[in-house]
Motif scaffolding. Structure first.
Motif, PDB file in Angstrom:
ATOM      1  N   SER A 358       0.716  -1.424   0.067  1.00 24.79           N
ATOM      2  CA  SER A 358      -0.010  -0.145  -0.007  1.00 24.79           C
ATOM      3  C   SER A 358       0.787   1.196  -0.082  1.00 24.79           C
ATOM      4  N   THR A 360       0.847   3.669   2.108  1.00 23.31           N
ATOM      5  CA  THR A 360       1.239   3.839   3.531  1.00 23.31           C
ATOM      6  C   THR A 360       2.370   3.190   3.822  1.00 23.31           C
ATOM      7  N   GLU A 361       2.423   1.795   3.438  1.00 24.20           N
ATOM      8  CA  GLU A 361       3.468   0.960   3.895  1.00 24.20           C
ATOM      9  C   GLU A 361       4.677   1.336   3.012  1.00 24.20           C
ATOM     10  N   ASP A 363       5.657   4.445   2.167  1.00 19.12           N
ATOM     11  CA  ASP A 363       5.953   5.574   2.856  1.00 19.12           C
ATOM     12  C   ASP A 363       6.523   5.295   4.166  1.00 19.12           C
ATOM     13  N   SER A 368       5.098  -2.815   8.478  1.00 17.79           N
ATOM     14  CA  SER A 368       3.739  -2.619   8.001  1.00 17.79           C
ATOM     15  C   SER A 368       2.655  -2.445   9.221  1.00 17.79           C
ATOM     16  N   ARG A 370      -0.644  -2.554   8.860  1.00 16.87           N
ATOM     17  CA  ARG A 370      -1.548  -2.916   8.210  1.00 16.87           C
ATOM     18  C   ARG A 370      -2.718  -3.700   9.295  1.00 16.87           C
TER      19      ARG A 370
END
Length: 468
Positions: A358, A360-361, A363, A368, A370
């Protein structure tokens, strides 16, 4: 004092003095000196004083074996060392330094090993594979016995089941040595093929015909009278001894199909595994393989993707992971094909859950979150993780769950738990990937490995979740 000094490091002069001193001492004292030098690792120098001049190689083998762990042994090396020591010398040495594995290779402790196997002792299971075949026992008999042992593994604790499975694998390797197969894999294929080909012939019990038939990968025992198949088993058939034999064979074929689905095929799909032409041919010769393998999507060495009859089988073929289909823009196409052709895949492939990195991951670079913050049942989550190849650890470990995902990379999950998995509720934390102790950036983790790890964790929070 005797124990401390007896294991101390000796100079050449001290060794010479010790040997000279022991020449004139009683046998009991010589043996005591031998026992004291065992921890120092040089007791073999005293073997001539015990009347065992040729037993040094055997002693080294014995000292290298484990009493608790399943360790692969070289049967030829054991037998060669026994020949050098002599049978009587080997018996005397094993009296001084017992070894379950060495004694098993010689067939001297069959009853004791069989008892240890019943209690799931890891070293005992490994030794069971080393036992010479008993009179009337076949390789297939021993192979099936080990498969029965393997069935007990999933009922054990989360981490114990891994060590138990590893012990069975070592025992199969030992059995391959006993039966002159080049490796355990060849042994397994040969035995599975024998199971498939040794199906009993049709037979008559009065007016009834009893037969074992395959409906796809499912073996069925059919009973017919005057050409009409019956729905129940008549008492005359049930009383016939051959009926019990055919039911046993039916269960063996069912086990074979289950092992292929949950073991081989699941592993091939989860890793994008490859089969050489000979390996594929042997697997397709099995009833389960003939039905299950054509239902998968494959890629040949030329890059063509298709069903088994659509790719080049003259070279190695690879089971396609859905990430590869996604990457090539073919995932929706193949999902449609599986539906259109009404193919029932025994292992999720075309419709397998796919997890991509993702934003976000990306970045976050190397961690992670998640699934962080989800609360799960500790016992259920531990069993789920263990069933998918994870090892669970206590609260004091750096990571509470780990799983190798490639030969170099390990997935490492942090959890907040009350002591250990199974001790209460567990809060899932951060996930990282490690290689040689260093954290691996998520973008450098192979996409297939990343997706499979996320699939494991999604299963845990979905099935074992207690979030409110």
């Amino acid at each position: 004092m005797a124990v401390r000094l007896g294991a101390a490091e000796l100079t050449d002069g001290e060794w010479a003095a010790l040997v000279e001193h022991l020449h004139d001492r009683p046998a009991e004292e010589r043996r005591h000196a031998f026992d004291l030098r065992l921890p120092a690792g040089d007791a073999e120098v005293l073997l001539p004083l015990l009347g065992l001049p040729g037993a040094a190689p055997l002693l080294r083998l014995v000292r290298a074996t484990s009493t608790t762990e399943a360790v692969r042994q070289d049967r030829d090396a054991i037998l060669a060392a026994v020949r050098q020591a002599g049978v009587d010398g080997a018996r005397r040495l094993l009296g001084l330094c017992p070894s379950e594995s060495v004694s098993a290779a010689l067939g001297w402790n069959r009853a004791a090993v069989s008892k240890r196997v019943k209690h799931n002792a890891l070293a005992g299971i490994a030794a069971f594979g080393l036992l010479p075949l008993a009179e009337g026992e076949t390789v297939l008999d021993r192979y099936l016995a080990l498969r029965e042992v393997a069935k007990r593994g999933p009922k054990l604790g989360p981490n114990r089941r891994h060590s138990h499975a590893a012990a069975v694998a070592v025992a199969l390797d030992h059995l391959a040595q006993v039966s002159d197969f080049p490796d355990a894999e060849r042994l397994e294929w040969d035995c599975e093929a024998r199971i498939a080909t040794e199906a009993p012939d049709d037979w008559q019990v009065g007016d009834y015909t009893v037969a074992l038939r395959l409906a796809g990968a499912e073996p069925l025992v059919t009973i017919s009278k005057a050409g009409k198949q019956l729905k129940s088993v008549p008492p005359a058939v049930r009383a016939d001894p051959r009926y019990s034999e055919v039911r046993d064979h039916q269960e063996r074929l069912r086990d074979q199909s289950r092992r292929m689905r949950s073991g081989l095929l699941e592993r091939l799909v989860a890793t994008g595994g490859t089969l050489a032409p000979g390996e594929l041919a042997r697997l397709r010769s099995l009833p389960a393989g003939a039905v299950l393998l054509p239902a998968l999507i494959w890629q040949d060495q030329g890059g063509t993707i298709g069903l088994l009859d659509q790719v080049d089988l003259d070279g190695p073929v690879t089971v396609v992971h859905p990430f590869v289909l996604y990457e090539r823009g073919l995932l929706a196409h193949w999902q449609g094909e599986i539906v259109r052709l009404q193919i029932r895949q025994s292992v999720k492939q075309a419709f397998r859950e796919l997890y991509l990195l993702s934003p976000t991951e990306r970045d976050a670079v190397d961690v992670s979150r998640r699934f962080a913050g989800h609360t799960v049942d500790g016992k259920v989550s531990g069993e789920l993780l263990s069933g998918r190849g994870w090892s669970t650890h206590g609260q004091d470990a750096e990571h509470q769950a780990t799983r190798p995902v490639t030969t170099e990379i390990t997935a490492a999950l942090v959890c907040d738990l009350p002591g250990y998995f199974g001790g209460g509720e567990v809060v899932v934390g951060e996930l990282r990937f490690l290689a040689a102790g260093a954290v691996v950036p998520l973008a450098d983790v192979p996409p297939v490995a990343f997706s499979e790890v996320m699939r494991d964790l999604d299963l845990v929070v979905s099935v074992a979740g207690v979030d409110r």
